[in-house]
Design a protein around this motif. Structure first.
Motif, mmCIF file in Angstrom:
data_model
loop_
_atom_site.group_PDB
_atom_site.id
_atom_site.type_symbol
_atom_site.label_atom_id
_atom_site.label_comp_id
_atom_site.label_asym_id
_atom_site.label_seq_id
_atom_site.Cartn_x
_atom_site.Cartn_y
_atom_site.Cartn_z
ATOM 1 N N SER A 101 0.819 -1.221 0.000
ATOM 2 C CA SER A 101 0.000 0.000 0.000
ATOM 3 C C SER A 101 0.847 1.263 0.000
ATOM 4 O O SER A 101 0.327 2.371 0.207
ATOM 5 C CB SER A 101 -0.927 -0.001 1.226
ATOM 6 N N TRP A 102 2.135 1.122 -0.230
ATOM 7 C CA TRP A 102 3.066 2.243 -0.214
ATOM 8 C C TRP A 102 3.733 2.371 -1.580
ATOM 9 O O TRP A 102 4.021 1.366 -2.206
ATOM 10 C CB TRP A 102 4.125 1.985 0.866
ATOM 11 N N ASP A 108 1.732 6.251 -1.029
ATOM 12 C CA ASP A 108 0.398 6.784 -1.261
ATOM 13 C C ASP A 108 0.508 8.147 -1.949
ATOM 14 O O ASP A 108 0.273 9.195 -1.350
ATOM 15 C CB ASP A 108 -0.358 6.897 0.066
ATOM 16 N N TYR A 109 0.896 8.104 -3.232
ATOM 17 C CA TYR A 109 1.010 9.318 -4.050
ATOM 18 C C TYR A 109 0.354 9.058 -5.399
ATOM 19 O O TYR A 109 0.339 7.911 -5.889
ATOM 20 C CB TYR A 109 2.465 9.707 -4.261
ATOM 21 N N THR A 114 1.464 3.582 -8.618
ATOM 22 C CA THR A 114 0.431 2.563 -8.586
ATOM 23 C C THR A 114 0.827 1.500 -7.573
ATOM 24 O O THR A 114 1.948 0.985 -7.611
ATOM 25 C CB THR A 114 0.269 1.908 -9.969
ATOM 26 N N VAL A 115 -0.071 1.161 -6.664
ATOM 27 C CA VAL A 115 0.257 0.181 -5.619
ATOM 28 C C VAL A 115 -0.634 -1.048 -5.781
ATOM 29 O O VAL A 115 -1.799 -0.931 -6.170
ATOM 30 C CB VAL A 115 0.106 0.778 -4.211
#
Length: 544
Positions: free
Chosen positions: A517-518, A520-521, A525-526
Motif C-alpha cells: 500500500s506504499w 500513497d502518491y 500505482t500500488v
C-alpha cells in the motif's frame, strides 16, 4: 548467534619471511647458524642477521587443491540474442523476465536507462527486448525486490543531484511470451530519500521494511555515513564507522541474522546492529578480506551458525586485486567479483578485474576465468576451475537454473514439479507433485530474489528446507520465521540429483510492513496487500 571469521594464519615470527626460488634469483642456501639475531617481538625466535633471509619449504600435502573439469563438466556458454544495453544493474523479475538498469541519458544505445528482456522470445529480437524509462540517473544505485504481492522492484539512489534522492518502483507485468506495459514510476518531489546517496546498499528487514545504508553525495562526493528506513520512520542514523572507512566501504554487505539483529560488513570491518534502534550491539573482529560477500546455504532445522564467505578485493594504493576468500585462496585474483548462488547449493564465481576498483576506467585486466565453489567439500578443496567466459559483467540466476551473464538466455522448459501455492506462511507445509520420473535423489532449494550490481547481490539467500516424499507426492515446509528467512520472494527449485527443475516463484512471510500500500502518491500505482498474483509458466497447459 555465532559469527566467526575463519582465516588461515601462519605460525612464523615477526620478521621478513620470503618464499624464495633460490635458482631463479641466484641465491644460495647458507648455514642456519648464520641466522642468529633474536626477533624484536619475540626473543625466543630467530630473525636472521647479516642480510640473510629465511627460506621456507613445505613438504606436506598441498595447501590448496583445485579441480579442473573438462568438457560439459566445465560449463557451456551460449550466445542466444544480441543486447541493447550494457547493464549496470540486473534483476530477475517474479514473472520470469529480466530487467536491466543503466546510466540514464548518455545517448544510444543506453538513452533511456531501463530495458526488459523476455527470455522466451529469443528468436524475435523486437519482441524479446522492451525499452522502458526512468526519470533520473540510476548509475551506482541500489535495488531489491519488495515482499509485496506482485514482487515490485525498488531502486534507490543514483549518480548526482535529484538522482541521489531517487526512489523508483516497477511493477512487473505480463507473463512470459506476453507483452508488458508497466514502466518505472518516479517522482522525486513526492517520494525521495531523506539523504541523497550514491553507492548505497538496500535490504529487506525481518519486519518487512527496507534498510538503506551508506553512500556518497553523488559521484566521488562527501560521504553519507548513515542508515535510513523505508517507508520513512524517524531521522537518518549517523554511523561514525561508515564515516571513518569511506570511500572503501561503499555497497556494504547486509544480512538479517537468525538470532535477530543485522550484520553489516564494510571494508574490512563488521558489526551487529540492533534491528530496532540500529545501534551497534557487538563489534566483530576485522575481516581477513573486504570483497564480495555471500550467505552460504542454510539447512533445516536451521541450528547451525550462519556462514558468510567473502572473496576477492583490491588493496588501497596500487589497487592490485587479491586471490583470497575468507577461508581459502582462489586460483586467480579478482576485484568486483560476481558470486551467483546456484540451486544445488554451490556458487559460481566469475567476472571482475585483476587490477583497480569500481568506476569509469578504473578496473583493468578482466578476469574471464569462472570458478565453481562447493561449500560441502573440505576447506581448500572447494573450488573447481570452469570454462572461461567471454565477457566480464554482472551475472544472475535464471528460472531454468542457468546463469545470465549480460545477455545469455534460457530455452523453454517444463516444470518437473507442480507447486500451486505461491504465498507461503512461515512454518507452513506446502504440497507438490513430481510430474516426471526421478532418480529418487530429490532435494528442494529456495533461492532469494536478487538484484546484482558491482559484485553485490542484494537479496541473496539460499535455503534448503525440510521436505518429504511418498512416491510422486511431496510436501515442503517453509522456513520457521523472518530471521531465518526475511519476508520476500524466492525461486523454488526441485533437484533430481544435480539437475534443477524450472523454478516456481513463491513469496514467504507475506508483507508485514504493508509495502503493497506504499507509497500513497498519485504518481505511483500500488498493488495492495491481497494475495500474490500468480504468473503463468511456460509449462501451463502442457504435460511435463
Amino acid at each position: 548467534m555465532l559469527v566467526e571469521w575463519n582465516t588461515v594464519t601462519s605460525a612464523v615470527c615477526s620478521y621478513n619471511t620470503h618464499r624464495i626460488n633460490v635458482i631463479d634469483i641466484g641465491a644460495t642456501l647458507q648455514p642456519e647458524s648464520d641466522c642468529n639475531m633474536p626477533c624484536s617481538g619475540n626473543s625466543s625466535e630467530i630473525c636472521g642477521a647479516g642480510d640473510r633471509l629465511t627460506y621456507y619449504t613445505w613438504g606436506g600435502s598441498p595447501l590448496y587443491v583445485w579441480e579442473f573439469p573438462t568438457g560439459n563438466d566445465a560449463g557451456l556458454y551460449e550466445f542466444l540474442i544480441g543486447g541493447v544495453v550494457v547493464p549496470l544493474l540486473t534483476t530477475a523479475s517474479t514473472n520470469g523476465k529480466v530487467t536491466f538498469l543503466e546510466k540514464y541519458g548518455i545517448g544510444p544505445p543506453n538513452s533511456t536507462g531501463a530495458y526488459k528482456l523476455d527470455l522466451t522470445q529469443i528468436n524475435n529480437f523486437t519482441a524479446a527486448w522492451r525499452t522502458m524509462h526512468v526519470k533520473t540517473d540510476i548509475f551506482c544505485s541500489g535495488s531489491v525486490i519488495l515482499p509485496d504481492r506482485v514482487g515490485r522492484q525498488i531502486n534507490v539512489g543514483g549518480w548526482a543531484n535529484d538522482a541521489t534522492c531517487g526512489v523508483r518502483l516497477y511493477w512487473p507485468d505480463g507473463s512470459l511470451g506476453q507483452p508488458s506495459t508497466n514502466d518505472w514510476e518516479e517522482n522525486v518531489n513526492e517520494l525521495s530519500l531523506q539523504a541523497g546517496r550514491w553507492y548505497p546498499s538496500v535490504m529487506v528487514m525481518a519486519n518487512g521494511s527496507l534498510l538503506v545504508v551508506d553512500g556518497e553525495e553523488g559521484s566521488n562526493g562527501a560521504p553519507v555515513p548513515s542508515l535510513k528506513i523505508l517507508p520513512k520512520v524517524g531521522p537518518t542514523i549517523f554511523c561514525d564507522y561508515l564515516d571513518r572507512t569511506n570511500p572503501y566501504n561503499l555497497y556494504p554487505f547486509l544480512a538479517v541474522l537468525p538470532s535477530g539483529g543485522v550484520l553489516i560488513t564494510y571494508y574490512n570491518e563488521a558489526r551487529i546492529l540492533d534491528e530496532v534502534t540500529l545501534e551497534t550491539t557487538r563489534t566483530l573482529s576485522n575481516i581477513p578480506g573486504a570483497g564480495t560477500a555471500m550467505l552460504l546455504p542454510q539447512y533445516a532445522p536451521y541450528t547451525d551458525p550462519l556462514t558468510i564467505i567473502i572473496c576477492g578485493r583490491s588493496v588501497p594504493g596500487p589497487e592490485v586485486a587479491l586471490d583470497n576468500c575468507t577461508i581459502e585462496r582462489m586460483p586467480s585474483k579478482r576485484v568486483e567479483t560476481c558470486m551467483v548462488a546456484l540451486p544445488d547449493g554451490t556458487y559460481l564465481i566469475l567476472n571482475g578485474g585483476q587490477q583497480g576498483r569500481a568506476g569509469f576506467g578504473t578496473s583493468s585486466d578482466p578476469n574471464l576465468n569462472a570458478l565453481l565453489y562447493d561449500p560441502s567439500k573440505p576447506v581448500n578443496q572447494r573450488i573447481s576451475v570452469m570454462a572461461n567466459t567471454i565477457i566480464a559483467r554482472s551475472a544472475i540466476l535464471l528460472m531454468d537454473g542457468r546463469v545470465l551473464v549480460s545477455g545469455s538466455d534460457p530455452e523453454d522448459s517444463c516444470y518437473p514439479q507442480d507447486i500451486n501455492n505461491t504465498d507461503w506462511a512461515y512454518g507452513q507445509t506446502v504440497p507438490f507433485t513430481i510430474t516426471s520420473n526421478s532418480s529418487g535423489a530429490i532435494r528442494v532449494s529456495l533461492i532469494g530474489a536478487v538484484s546484482s550490481t558491482h559484485g553485490n547481490s542484494m537479496g541473496q539467500h539460499t535455503i534448503f528446507p525440510a521436505f518429504s516424499c511418498s512416491g510422486n507426492f511431496c510436501t515442503v515446509t517453509a522456513p520457521p520465521n523472518a530471521y531465518v528467512s526475511p519476508p520476500g520472494w524466492f525461486m523454488v527449485f526441485v533437484l533430481d540429483g544435480p539437475t534443477p527443475s524450472f523454478a516456481t516463484w513463491v513469496r514467504i512471510g507475506g508483507d508485514p510492513a504493508n509495502l503493497g500500500s506504499w507509497p500513497d502518491y498519485p504518481d505511483f500505482t500500488v498493488p495492495g496487500s491481497g494475495p500474490v498474483e500468480v504468473w503463468k509458466s511456460p509449462c501451463d497447459g502442457l504435460t511435463c
